[in-house]
Design an enzyme around this catalytic site. Structure first.
Site, PDB file in Angstrom:
ATOM      1  N   ASN A  53     -26.845  18.080  32.253  1.00  9.41           N
ATOM      2  CA  ASN A  53     -27.536  16.610  31.529  1.00  9.41           C
ATOM      3  C   ASN A  53     -26.590  15.557  32.344  1.00  9.41           C
ATOM      4  O   ASN A  53     -26.453  14.347  31.775  1.00  9.41           O
ATOM      5  CB  ASN A  53     -27.354  16.725  30.191  1.00  9.41           C
ATOM      6  N   TYR A 104     -12.646  20.293  27.102  1.00 13.16           N
ATOM      7  CA  TYR A 104     -13.602  20.494  26.247  1.00 13.16           C
ATOM      8  C   TYR A 104     -13.187  21.451  25.033  1.00 13.16           C
ATOM      9  O   TYR A 104     -13.947  22.389  24.437  1.00 13.16           O
ATOM     10  CB  TYR A 104     -14.816  21.288  26.804  1.00 13.16           C
ATOM     11  N   ARG A 110     -22.773   5.720  25.319  1.00  8.35           N
ATOM     12  CA  ARG A 110     -23.733   6.792  24.855  1.00  8.35           C
ATOM     13  C   ARG A 110     -25.231   6.396  24.842  1.00  8.35           C
ATOM     14  O   ARG A 110     -26.164   7.303  24.732  1.00  8.35           O
ATOM     15  CB  ARG A 110     -23.203   7.070  23.334  1.00  8.35           C
ATOM     16  N   HIS A 157     -21.205  12.690  30.966  1.00  2.82           N
ATOM     17  CA  HIS A 157     -20.215  12.790  29.905  1.00  2.82           C
ATOM     18  C   HIS A 157     -19.958  11.473  29.304  1.00  2.82           C
ATOM     19  O   HIS A 157     -19.723  10.562  30.368  1.00  2.82           O
ATOM     20  CB  HIS A 157     -19.143  13.750  30.196  1.00  2.82           C
ATOM     21  N   LYS A 198     -21.402  14.583  36.158  1.00  2.08           N
ATOM     22  CA  LYS A 198     -21.140  15.755  35.933  1.00  2.08           C
ATOM     23  C   LYS A 198     -21.587  16.610  37.628  1.00  2.08           C
ATOM     24  O   LYS A 198     -22.187  15.823  38.201  1.00  2.08           O
ATOM     25  CB  LYS A 198     -21.903  16.476  34.877  1.00  2.08           C
ATOM     26  N   GLU A 256      -9.514  11.331  26.263  1.00  2.00           N
ATOM     27  CA  GLU A 256     -10.023  11.654  27.482  1.00  2.00           C
ATOM     28  C   GLU A 256      -9.661  10.822  28.712  1.00  2.00           C
ATOM     29  O   GLU A 256      -9.411  11.538  29.891  1.00  2.00           O
ATOM     30  CB  GLU A 256     -11.650  11.633  27.181  1.00  2.00           C
TER      31      GLU A 256
HETATM   32  P1  GDP Z   1     -22.354  15.298  24.661  1.00  2.00           P
HETATM   33  O1  GDP Z   1     -21.055  14.599  24.034  1.00  2.00           O
HETATM   34  O2  GDP Z   1     -23.683  14.531  24.224  1.00  2.00           O
HETATM   35  O3  GDP Z   1     -22.267  15.388  25.909  1.00  2.00           O
HETATM   36  O4  GDP Z   1     -22.664  16.635  23.651  1.00  2.00           O
HETATM   37  P2  GDP Z   1     -21.633  17.666  23.004  1.00  2.00           P
HETATM   38  O5  GDP Z   1     -20.159  17.197  23.113  1.00  2.00           O
HETATM   39  O6  GDP Z   1     -22.158  18.180  22.005  1.00  2.00           O
HETATM   40  O7  GDP Z   1     -21.663  19.029  24.172  1.00  2.00           O
HETATM   41  C1  GDP Z   1     -20.798  18.944  25.556  1.00  2.00           C
HETATM   42  C2  GDP Z   1     -21.811  19.333  26.549  1.00  2.00           C
HETATM   43  O8  GDP Z   1     -22.021  20.732  26.397  1.00  2.00           O
HETATM   44  C3  GDP Z   1     -23.407  18.637  26.590  1.00  2.00           C
HETATM   45  O9  GDP Z   1     -23.279  17.553  27.322  1.00  2.00           O
HETATM   46  C4  GDP Z   1     -23.779  19.975  27.383  1.00  2.00           C
HETATM   47  O10 GDP Z   1     -23.647  19.708  28.737  1.00  2.00           O
HETATM   48  C5  GDP Z   1     -23.296  21.277  26.861  1.00  2.00           C
HETATM   49  N1  GDP Z   1     -24.090  21.642  25.594  1.00  2.00           N
HETATM   50  C6  GDP Z   1     -24.117  21.062  24.488  1.00  2.00           C
HETATM   51  N2  GDP Z   1     -25.060  21.722  23.513  1.00  2.00           N
HETATM   52  C7  GDP Z   1     -25.437  22.703  24.335  1.00  2.00           C
HETATM   53  C8  GDP Z   1     -26.280  23.732  24.030  1.00  2.00           C
HETATM   54  O11 GDP Z   1     -26.816  24.170  23.115  1.00  2.00           O
HETATM   55  N3  GDP Z   1     -26.467  24.834  25.207  1.00  2.00           N
HETATM   56  C9  GDP Z   1     -25.747  24.754  26.425  1.00  2.00           C
HETATM   57  N4  GDP Z   1     -26.017  25.396  27.476  1.00  2.00           N
HETATM   58  N5  GDP Z   1     -24.839  23.642  26.608  1.00  2.00           N
HETATM   59  C10 GDP Z   1     -24.787  22.727  25.565  1.00  2.00           C
END
Ligand code: GDP
Length: 137
Positions: A112, A49, A85, A115, A9, A126
């Site tokens: 973080n 997303y 993961r 992805h 990212k 994807e």
């Molecule tokens: P991943 O699959 O571990 O990347 O997580 P998700 O698919 O649930 O979320 C996608 C991305 O959205 C995450 O990697 C974070 O960058 C962001 N994100 C997820 N949850 C939160 C949250 O509670 N707050 C904020 N600000 N960003 C979030």
């Protein structure tokens, strides 16, 4: 053999840890089958997303993912989806296992670093979102 989509990212690119992240993938037995550095438009990030549309963090996430260049990659290997993961660690870096990419480099739940696809159907969607078949080796 399985394939998954990985993205370093904008925060990971800004931290200049591309080599370190790829080193971890390779050390764990994953192979980079495709890679390109791109700048996502807001539309591209929003489409990628789309599954999160309506969530409170969606707009901020789209803004963040289009805020700078990213490295999109196809990783290939045995159990590539789950293995990637595992190497990434939990979404929330505070819950990520020690030694994972997010535990070591993430600054917040949003920033973080990486992805990774979370299932075979999302991986297929994807990968095709960024790469044509002729770009993957
Ligand atoms: P991943 O699959 O571990 O990347 O997580 P998700 O698919 O649930 O979320 C996608 C991305 O959205 C995450 O990697 C974070 O960058 C962001 N994100 C997820 N949850 C939160 C949250 O509670 N707050 C904020 N600000 N960003 C979030």
């Amino acid at each position: 053999m399985e394939r998954t989509l990985s993205i370093i990212k904008p925060d990971g690119i800004r931290k200049n840890i591309v080599g370190e992240v790829i080193r971890r993938f390779e050390a764990a037995g994953l192979r980079v089958a495709a890679a390109k550095k791109i700048m996502m438009s807001k539309d591209t990030a929003a489409g990628f997303y789309a599954v999160h549309k309506g969530k409170f963090f969606y707009d901020e996430l789209v803004e963040f993912m289009s805020s700078g260049p990213v490295l999109v990659m196809v990783l290939e290997g045995e159990n590539a989806i789950a293995l990637n993961r595992k190497l990434m660690g939990a979404t929330n870096f505070k819950e990520a296992e020690p030694g994972t990419i997010r535990a070591d480099f993430a600054e917040s739940i949003q920033f973080n670093v990486v992805h990774g696809s979370d299932a075979p159907d999302t991986a297929a969607f994807e990968i095709a979102y960024f790469f044509s078949a002729s770009e993957i080796y």
